[in-house]
Design a protein around this motif. Structure first.
Motif, PDB file in Angstrom:
ATOM      1  N   VAL A 146       0.870  -1.028   0.151  1.00 56.60           N
ATOM      2  CA  VAL A 146       0.133   0.027  -0.058  1.00 56.60           C
ATOM      3  C   VAL A 146       0.972   1.283  -0.158  1.00 56.60           C
ATOM      4  O   VAL A 146       0.500   2.334  -0.755  1.00 56.60           O
ATOM      5  CB  VAL A 146      -0.763  -0.159   1.255  1.00 56.60           C
ATOM      6  CG1 VAL A 146      -1.574   1.282   1.408  1.00 56.60           C
ATOM      7  CG2 VAL A 146      -2.091  -0.968   1.020  1.00 56.60           C
ATOM      8  N   PHE A 184       2.685   1.572  -3.550  1.00 62.66           N
ATOM      9  CA  PHE A 184       1.928   2.052  -4.735  1.00 62.66           C
ATOM     10  C   PHE A 184       1.013   3.178  -4.533  1.00 62.66           C
ATOM     11  O   PHE A 184       0.377   3.970  -5.536  1.00 62.66           O
ATOM     12  CB  PHE A 184       1.114   0.936  -5.087  1.00 62.66           C
ATOM     13  CG  PHE A 184       1.936  -0.361  -5.757  1.00 62.66           C
ATOM     14  CD1 PHE A 184       2.581  -0.067  -7.013  1.00 62.66           C
ATOM     15  CD2 PHE A 184       2.128  -1.414  -5.059  1.00 62.66           C
ATOM     16  CE1 PHE A 184       3.352  -1.239  -7.213  1.00 62.66           C
ATOM     17  CE2 PHE A 184       3.037  -2.384  -5.546  1.00 62.66           C
ATOM     18  CZ  PHE A 184       3.867  -2.337  -6.494  1.00 62.66           C
ATOM     19  N   CYS A 185       0.587   3.570  -3.373  1.00 60.77           N
ATOM     20  CA  CYS A 185      -0.489   4.413  -3.018  1.00 60.77           C
ATOM     21  C   CYS A 185      -0.072   5.698  -2.346  1.00 60.77           C
ATOM     22  O   CYS A 185      -1.024   6.491  -1.762  1.00 60.77           O
ATOM     23  CB  CYS A 185      -1.725   3.726  -2.366  1.00 60.77           C
ATOM     24  SG  CYS A 185      -2.243   2.316  -3.300  1.00 60.77           S
ATOM     25  N   TYR A 186       1.189   5.816  -1.952  1.00 63.61           N
ATOM     26  CA  TYR A 186       1.762   7.076  -1.101  1.00 63.61           C
ATOM     27  C   TYR A 186       2.388   8.021  -1.896  1.00 63.61           C
ATOM     28  O   TYR A 186       3.786   7.938  -2.195  1.00 63.61           O
ATOM     29  CB  TYR A 186       2.440   6.489   0.017  1.00 63.61           C
ATOM     30  CG  TYR A 186       1.505   6.138   1.350  1.00 63.61           C
ATOM     31  CD1 TYR A 186       1.701   6.665   2.556  1.00 63.61           C
ATOM     32  CD2 TYR A 186       0.657   5.059   1.103  1.00 63.61           C
ATOM     33  CE1 TYR A 186       0.820   6.370   3.679  1.00 63.61           C
ATOM     34  CE2 TYR A 186      -0.075   4.773   2.092  1.00 63.61           C
ATOM     35  CZ  TYR A 186      -0.029   5.509   3.362  1.00 63.61           C
ATOM     36  OH  TYR A 186      -0.675   4.968   4.214  1.00 63.61           O
ATOM     37  N   THR A 244       2.049  14.135  -8.142  1.00 66.04           N
ATOM     38  CA  THR A 244       1.926  14.048  -6.779  1.00 66.04           C
ATOM     39  C   THR A 244       1.306  15.151  -5.929  1.00 66.04           C
ATOM     40  O   THR A 244       0.946  14.918  -4.825  1.00 66.04           O
ATOM     41  CB  THR A 244       3.176  13.610  -6.037  1.00 66.04           C
ATOM     42  OG1 THR A 244       4.106  14.741  -6.262  1.00 66.04           O
ATOM     43  CG2 THR A 244       3.921  12.455  -6.693  1.00 66.04           C
TER      44      THR A 244
END
Length: 226
Positions: free
Chosen positions: A25, A28-30, A65
């Protein structure tokens, strides 16, 4: 070396964010981790004197981002950028190890010179959401900057700064610990303004007691003898 950086960065996120349920997590998701990875690539280009390509790489990172980091900025190990949207780190900023930054933090410059004009952040510092640290100043190791604080003067090591016009907050800790958003909510944190008010109240109570004793003594002297 790159694998070690990634592994310890993911571990730092999992330690400081209870929402990080797994390493996958975080990976890939931060966006905070992604921004630092992009920055490492942009910084290599910058040091190779490919400055325009480095700035373009940083621009792509910002677009993906929401986090803006100048390629020349120096970032320490295990940096955690939590949420991160709107965060800005300027060209000559230096960030130490084990630092946590929340969204909308600005490490900005107040000078138009080409020398050092951005903050230096020590190790183990936490900077809360919306905080603005401006100029070539030092934020000492272990400092805590609360949400929306405006910092334009050096911050001593271990000090907590809170409120928009930042005030020093006394901190009594038996051992170092992590304060989410850099703002302690424990009973061990003492607001110096409240401390001063309580001191004034105690002095006022003492003065009232002294006046009462003097008034009683004066009344006893004025009473007629039987």
């Amino acid at each position: 070396m790159a694998f070690m950086f990634l592994r310890e960065s993911i571990a730092a996120y999992r330690e400081k964010d209870p929402a990080a349920r797994s390493s996958a997590v975080v990976l890939f998701c931060y966006p905070g981790l992604h921004a630092v990875l992009w920055h490492r690539f942009a910084q290599r280009l910058w040091r190779a004197n490919w400055t325009s390509l480095a700035r373009f790489t940083a621009h792509i990172s910002r677009w993906l981002t929401g986090i803006e980091i100048h390629p020349a900025a120096k970032l320490g190990r295990r940096l955690v950028i939590d949420h991160g949207m709107g965060l800005v780190i300027g060209e000559t900023a230096i960030v130490g190890d084990d630092v946590t930054l929340y969204h909308q933090v600005t490490l900005g410059g107040t000078s138009l010179t080409h020398g050092k004009r951005h903050p230096t952040i020590g190790n183990n510092v936490i900077i809360g959401a919306g905080a603005k640290i401006l100029g070539d100043i030092l934020v000492g190791d272990g400092a805590r900057i609360g949400a929306n604080a405006l910092i334009i003067k050096p911050v001593p090591a271990g000090t907590t700064m809170v409120a928009a016009a930042a005030n020093a907050l006394d901190r009594v800790r038996a051992k170092p610990c992590f304060d989410a958003y850099g703002t302690p909510c424990s009973e061990m944190a003492v607001d110096p303004l409240l401390r001063d008010i309580e001191s004034l109240r105690a002095e006022l109570a003492e003065l009232e007691a002294r006046v009462g004793r003097l008034a009683g003594a004066r009344a006893s002297r004025l009473e007629p003898a039987d």
